[in-house]
Structure formats: structure tokens, C-alpha cells
Enzyme design. Structure first.
Site, short mmCIF file in Angstrom:
data_model
loop_
_atom_site.label_atom_id
_atom_site.label_comp_id
_atom_site.label_asym_id
_atom_site.label_seq_id
_atom_site.Cartn_x
_atom_site.Cartn_y
_atom_site.Cartn_z
N LYS A 1 -52.74 16.04 -28.58
CA LYS A 1 -52.88 15.39 -29.88
C LYS A 1 -52.40 16.31 -30.98
O LYS A 1 -52.79 17.47 -31.05
CB LYS A 1 -54.34 14.99 -30.11
CG LYS A 1 -54.58 14.16 -31.35
CD LYS A 1 -56.04 13.74 -31.43
CE LYS A 1 -56.30 12.89 -32.66
NZ LYS A 1 -57.73 12.49 -32.75
N ALA B 1 -29.99 -18.77 -20.69
CA ALA B 1 -31.30 -18.13 -20.45
C ALA B 1 -32.19 -18.98 -19.57
O ALA B 1 -33.41 -18.97 -19.72
CB ALA B 1 -31.97 -17.85 -21.79
N GLU C 1 -37.28 -10.44 -19.73
CA GLU C 1 -36.68 -10.28 -18.40
C GLU C 1 -36.21 -8.85 -18.15
O GLU C 1 -36.06 -8.44 -17.00
CB GLU C 1 -35.50 -11.24 -18.24
CG GLU C 1 -35.88 -12.69 -18.03
CD GLU C 1 -35.98 -13.04 -16.54
OE1 GLU C 1 -35.44 -12.30 -15.72
OE2 GLU C 1 -36.61 -14.06 -16.23
N HIS D 1 -49.57 25.51 -39.04
CA HIS D 1 -49.63 24.27 -39.81
C HIS D 1 -49.96 24.58 -41.27
O HIS D 1 -50.79 25.45 -41.55
CB HIS D 1 -50.70 23.33 -39.23
CG HIS D 1 -50.73 21.98 -39.88
ND1 HIS D 1 -49.78 21.02 -39.61
CD2 HIS D 1 -51.58 21.44 -40.80
CE1 HIS D 1 -50.06 19.94 -40.32
NE2 HIS D 1 -51.13 20.17 -41.06
N ARG E 1 -46.10 -10.83 -16.17
CA ARG E 1 -45.28 -10.37 -17.29
C ARG E 1 -46.14 -10.46 -18.55
O ARG E 1 -46.19 -11.50 -19.21
CB ARG E 1 -44.02 -11.23 -17.41
CG ARG E 1 -43.00 -10.71 -18.41
CD ARG E 1 -41.81 -11.64 -18.48
NE ARG E 1 -41.01 -11.61 -17.27
CZ ARG E 1 -40.23 -12.61 -16.87
NH1 ARG E 1 -40.18 -13.72 -17.57
NH2 ARG E 1 -39.52 -12.50 -15.77
N ASN F 1 -41.88 -15.90 -23.17
CA ASN F 1 -42.19 -17.30 -22.83
C ASN F 1 -42.63 -18.11 -24.05
O ASN F 1 -43.74 -18.63 -24.09
CB ASN F 1 -43.25 -17.34 -21.73
CG ASN F 1 -42.74 -16.73 -20.43
OD1 ASN F 1 -42.85 -15.52 -20.23
ND2 ASN F 1 -42.17 -17.54 -19.57
#
EC number: 2.1.2.13
Length: 660
Positions: free
Chosen positions: A138, A393, A434, A104, A619, A492
Site C-alpha cells: 500500500k 456480433a 467476448e 515522502h 461472464r 449482454n
């Protein structure tokens, strides 16, 4: 000791050579194909590998299971990464019993991340260095094996510092690699409290803001000097690059960005002044500062800009197909609130957008997307941003009319997507929650959650898979043909103008509209399979604000992203939604005009939706991407949304239906 190496750039070349000099057996080298858009001034790892007779590969996705399997077959004792640009997953790291090591270009734990060479110069550091460390999950966080300091001199720019770092890295590897081979390393854990992180540099990072001190701007010039892209500014709309500069004390009280003199080319800053030693106009050649000032047509007192200045700002043209729908009409309202958008819309009706028809920045045509193909193609060419919001839909239609769902939701939208590719237009595509189907994750994540649907004999999934396939097609067009896109997934959304009660009467509506119809008509609220299914309900105002920010696309942060737009705090079952709606209904001032509540009735999904239906138990969205890309957070409580949605529909009934 057998090594597999991941390498690129000059550091990659010197790393490979150092391994060969230290007696390592290199089984394979993984590198990158050069980017034609990038100025290649550095050595070729692939050429070095070929000359050394070492197999070399440049996969698009090194973490793909097929490549992981091929690396496993190489049975490396140790893995090295020298300026390889992609993170290696844990499946690869654990293949080497003696560990994986990365080179690095900073003194870790300072300047973890991307482009440390450029960031240390921009930040005015007087010291940096190189570090060899163990690779862990990490990035840049593993134990330090070796480290060497490099002084940054005032005259150093990106290329001179790069050469210093390469020389220092060669010296460090000369003693560190044999120690690793002999198992005699001394490791030092990184101090996390001292860690700093810097991300990939973006073009806008090199804008010269003349309100900043001259020292800061001079450091920026140093940080991205040739062969890097350079720090830049504008004269009106004309861009120019500064390759080298010098700091001067302020010699007069000129405003930041003012040209103090053209010979030398001296520009006033927030503190002090910057002399342009060499620079270049956008289509020109490198020249000394005073000649550049002359070429740009500058005189004493001229003003420079950090951003291009346009004399006339054209409004962004947004094409919304399905503009009369729930999302379309609310989005139109939000866009027209600003003066810098012009909305072009198509839909088969106009009842929800009638309030915009006289607005000078709104242009509407009534029509069907399956018929008006020439109009659509012309307006895709004409507009800047395309939102194809037309879709079936509503769940009952998935089982009632699956082929119509496929024809409209998939086939018609695929044609629009291809127009956007053909005419190089940005598309913001409405995916759907969905697509996650029966995913079992606690939070549905755009980048990691599996998309799980049911068997072929359950046609309710035709909407989900149509949308999912379009998502994949758009993603592929973005990867292979440069399509500028964002996919958004509403969870929703609720609010006024969601469906209408006539649609609810034939079952073709979303849940809350259906429940409101039951209350209005005095019929039982039907709880499908008991109504225990949970959803996260999102206020349309929260959703539209997120969608508006996607259109704004500040810093192009939304390009190529998939973004869930939902409110994970507004989770409720359909039964709970019904009870909240009933409580709001009972308190409403128009309650007396409607029949008594007829109670809840549990019904089987097959009797309501048909035999091809399957439901989803929960959901809940992860909104990590929305927070990162949009600086967005939903704020509106579910009860407020229910109250306003109910009020809208009840007043519509009172005005229209009761008077008929």
C-alpha cells in the site's frame, strides 16, 4: 551495503548523494526521462549518476518482468526510492533482504499520495515535513524510520517550501541512512485512523473560483506558483495566470469575480478580496498586477470567470457508424434529448431510426462503411467524437462466416481508427465482453483479467480476437501517438429493438430474441448444451446512460480507460432466462394470439452453431472502472427488462406479421 535506487527530481539527487556520502554501494539507479511538456527546474538524477559512474536506466514500465529479473540479478541488499513517480510492485520490494525505503514529502500518515507539497499549501497548513518509511504494498503506508518537521511560513510558496523540504530531507538522511546500514533503526507503525490521501493534481484543480474566500484562493496561488503551472482564471475566453497575490478585507459589496480596482489589481471574492501582485496572460510575459489588468483590458466593475465564457457554444458533433443498430439508435435518442449534441449517422437501413429523420440535429446517410469511405473520412474530420458501432456480433455468424466477421469487424474498423489518429479525433470504441473468452476470474476486470480463447480450429473466437486486437491497436495509438480514446465492453445488453425476429429465424440474433421467436412461433425453446451458461444481463437504458457519460467525459476521466458496462446483479443462466421469459409471456395481454408453449429442448452446440463453436460458462463484469470514471451504477432489474423487450416484439408481430 549494496543498494538499488529509484530516484527523480531534486529529492532524487540529494537522496543519491546522501547514500554515497553514507558509504552505500549503488549498483544501479532507475529514473525517468524528462517530459518535454514539463518545466524542468530541478536537478538531473541521470546526470548525477553518469558523473558518479553508476549505471542508470529510465524504463517505461519498471514493473515489467524483464526489469524485475534484471533488478534481481543485481542482488540488492536494500532498495531506496527518492521521489520516483511509479509504484514498485511486490516482486521488486521483496528482492531486498534488508528492506525497501521511500522518502515522502509530508508528515505521514498525513498527505499520503501525490503532490503533498502543493496540497499542504493549498489547504493552508502551517507545518509539513519529510518522512523516510518502509515500502509496503500500500502506497506510503509502511512503518516510519525517520521524520523531520518543517514550518510553513505565510510568505512561503511552492518553490520556497520545496527548498525547505530538500534541506530538511538532507539533514534527516544524514543520520537515518547510517542507522539503516547498521541495522539500528527504530520503527513506528503509522496510525491508519489519522491517514489522509491526496491524488495527482489535475489542471482543473488550479481554477480560481471567485466564490471562495480570498484566503483559500491565495493559498491556491501559493501552492502552484512558478515554476509550477500557476493558478488561473478567465476574462471572457482569455486565460491568465496569477503568480503571486495578497489577501485584502472586502472593501465594498462587489459580486465575487468583480474587479474592485485595477491599480492595485484587486478582485472581489466570496469573502474578502485578492490582490494580484504578479501575473501573466496566456501568451504574454510576467508583469506586475496593475499592468496585467491593463493588458487584459480590465476596468473597475469588469467580471472574471473561473471557466472560459464563449459567446456561441457549438454543439458537439458525434459520428455514429451503425446508427440504425441496437446501441446506435438508443444512443441517438439519448443524445438528441440534450440540445448540445449533433448526431451524424451512417447505416445500411433506417427502420429503427425513422423517428429521428426529421430532427434538426440528426443527419443520416444510408450506406455501407465498406463503400462510403470518402463520406466516412470527411465526417471523421468534421466531427468531434467517433463511435464505430458496425460489427457482426451474433455467435452463429462466427462459425458460419468467420472471414466476413474478420473483414467487417477488424479490417473496416481499423481503417476508421487510423482516420481518428490522422485527424486527432476522439474515438469511443465498442470492445466486447467476448474478449475475456474463457477467463476463470469470478469478476472480469478490465485491467487485470487474462483474455483466454480457444484453439485455432474453433472459429467462434474470431470475433473475440478481432475485437481484442483492435483494443490493443487503439491502446498502442493512445500510448505512442496521443489518440484520445475510451474502450467500452457491453455485457449482454437487452431491450426493445435488439435484433429482429427475421434475423432470429435464420439464427442470426442474440439469445433473448431467439427465445421470443420460439414463443411466437410455438416452437421449442432450444437450450444449447442444457442452457446452464450464465450471463449478466443489462438493460439498454442502463447501458446507454453509461455510454452517454463516456461521451460527456467529465473532467476527461474516461480518456485512456477500458470500461465494463454490465449489471453483475442480473446474473442468470440461459435456462433461467427462458423460464423468466415464459412466465412474462404467459401473463402478457396478447398471449392468446400465439400458439401453445412447445417446451424446452436440449441441443448440442455443435448441431446448432457448427463444429467450430465453444461456449463460456460464466461472464460477470467488475464495474469498478464504471463507478470510478462515470459515477454510474446499473439500477434496472432483469425482470423489467425482459417484460419490456417481450412487449416490444409481441406488439411488432401483432401489427406487422399477423396483418399480412
Amino acid at each position: 551495503m549494496k543498494a538499488v535506487v529509484f530516484a527523480y527530481h531534486d529529492m532524487g539527487c540529494l537522496g543519491v548523494q546522501a547514500l554515497l556520502d553514507a558509504g552505500y554501494e549503488i549498483s544501479a539507479i532507475f529514473t525517468h526521462a524528462d517530459n518535454p511538456a514539463e518545466k524542468v527546474f530541478y536537478g538531473s538524477v541521470s546526470r548525477l549518476a553518469a558523473l558518479a559512474g553508476i549505471p542508470v536506466y529510465a524504463p517505461d514500465d519498471i514493473n515489467h518482468p524483464l526489469w524485475v529479473e534484471r533488478i534481481a540479478q543485481l542482488a540488492p541488499d536494500v532498495i531506496f526510492s527518492f521521489y520516483y513517480r511509479n509504484l514498485l510492485n511486490n516482486e521488486i520490494l521483496k528482492l531486498a533482504p534488508h528492506g525497501a525505503f521511500n522518502l515522502h514529502g509530508s508528515l505521514l500518515p498525513k498527505y499520503r499520495g501525490r503532490a503533498p507539497l502543493n496540497w499542504v499549501l493549498e489547504n493552508g497548513e502551517n507545518e509539513t515535513g519529510v518522512t523516510l518509511h518502509r515500502m509496503v504494498a500500500k502506497a506510503d503506508a509502511g512503518a516510519i524510520i525517520a521524520q523531520q518537521r518543517v514550518a510553513i511560513d505565510p510568505e512561503d510558496a511552492a518553490l520556497t517550501l520545496h527548498k525547505k523540504l530538500c534541506q530538511s530531507a538532507s539533514q534527516m538522511l544524514e543520520y537515518a541512512l547510517p542507522a539503516i546500514k547498521q541495522g539500528q533503526t527504530q520503527e513506528t507503525a503509522q496510525n491508519e485512523s489519522e491517514a489522509t490521501y491526496f491524488g495527482r493534481r489535475k489542471p482543473e484543480d488550479s481554477f480560481l473560483d471567485w466564490n471562495k474566500p480570498a484566503t483559500v484562493l491565495h493559498n491556491m496561488v501559493r501552492a502552484v506558483a512558478d515554476p509550477w503551472p500557476g493558478a488561473f482564471s478567465y476574462v471572457g475566453t482569455q486565460k491568465f495566470t496569477i503568480w503571486s497575490s495578497r489577501v485584502h478585507p472586502r472593501v465594498n459589496a462587489a459580486q465575487p469575480g468583480s474587479v474592485i480596482s485595477v491599480a492595485p489589481f484587486l478582485i472581489a471574492c466570496g469573502d474578502g478580496a485578492l490582490e494580484v501582485i504578479t501575473g501573466q496572460s496566456v501568451d504574454g510575459i510576467t508583469m506586475q498586477g496593475s499592468q496585467l489588468a491593463q493588458t487584459l483590458g480590465l476596468v473597475e466593475g469588469s467580471r472574471l470567470n473561473s471557466q472560459p465564457v464563449c459567446t456561441v457554444q457549438r454543439r458537439t458533433r458525434v459520428l455514429i457508424l451503425g446508427v440504425n443498430g441496437f446501441i446506435g439508435n438508443h444512443l441517438t435518442e439519448r443524445l438528441l434529448r440534450e440540445d448540445h449534441y449533433e448526431v451524424y449517422g451512417l447505416d445500411i437501413g433506417s427502420d429503427a431510426i425513422s423517428r429521428f429523420l426529421t430532427h434538426p440535429n440528426f443527419h443520416f446517410v444510408e450506406g455501407d462503411i465498406s463503400i462510403h469511405s470518402e463520406w466516412i473520412e470527411y465526417h471523421i474530420k468534421k466531427c468531434d467524437v467517433v463511435l464505430p458501432l458496425v460489427a457482426i456480433a451474433t455467435p452463429i455468424e462466427y462459425t458460419r462466416n468467420p472471414l466476413r466477421v474478420f473483414e467487417l469487424d477488424f479490417e473496416e474498423n481499423l481503417r476508421i481508427i487510423r482516420y481518428c489518429v490522422q485527424y486527432h479525433k476522439r474515438i469511443i470504441f465498442p470492445s466486447t465482453s467476448e474478449v475475456y473468452g474463457m477467463c476463470t476470474d469470478k469478476f472480469f476486470d478490465e485491467d487485470h483479467s487474462n483474455l483466454i480463447v480457444g484453439p485455432i480450429n474453433k472459429p467462434r473466437w474470431i470475433y473475440s480476437v478481432s475485437k481484442q486486437l483492435l483494443d490493443r491497436v487503439i491502446w498502442a495509438y493512445g500510448e505512442k501517438e496521443g489518440l484520445q480514446f475510451t474502450l467500452f465492453r457491453p455485457f449482454n445488453w437487452m431491450g426493445p429493438r435488439l435484433d429482429n425476429l427475421n434475423a432470429a429465424r435464420i439464427g442470426s440474433s442474440r439469445a433473448i430474441t431467439q427465445l421470443i421467436l420460439n414463443l411466437v412461433e410455438g416452437s421449442p425453446i432450444k437450450l444449447i448444451d442444457g442452457g446452464k451458461q450464465k450471463r449478466c444481463f443489462t438493460d439498454i437504458r442502463d447501458g446507454i446512460e453509461a455510454l452517454y457519460r463516456i461521451i460527456e467525459n467529465t473532467g476527461n476521466r474516461c480518456d485512456g480507460e477500458i470500461i465494463n458496462i454490465g449489471n453483475p446483479d442480473n446474473e442468470a443462466s440461459i435456462e433461467e432466462l427462458g423460464k423468466m421469459l415464459l412466465a412474462s409471456f404467459d401473463k402478457h395481454p396478447l398471449r392468446q394470439h400465439f400458439p401453445p408453449f412447445a417446451g424446452f429442448r436440449v441441443v448440442e452446440s455443435s448441431s446448432y452453431y457448427g463444429k467450430g463453436y465453444q461456449d463460456v460458462e460464466h461472464r460477470k463484469p467488475s464495474i469498478r472502472n464504471a463507478r470510478r470514471c462515470l459515477d454510474w451504477e446499473p439500477t434496472i432489474d432483469m425482470q423489467e427488462t425482459i417484460d419490456e423487450t417481450l412487449d416490444f416484439f409481441l406488439r411488432t408481430v401483432d401489427i406487422v406479421e399477423k396483418s399480412s
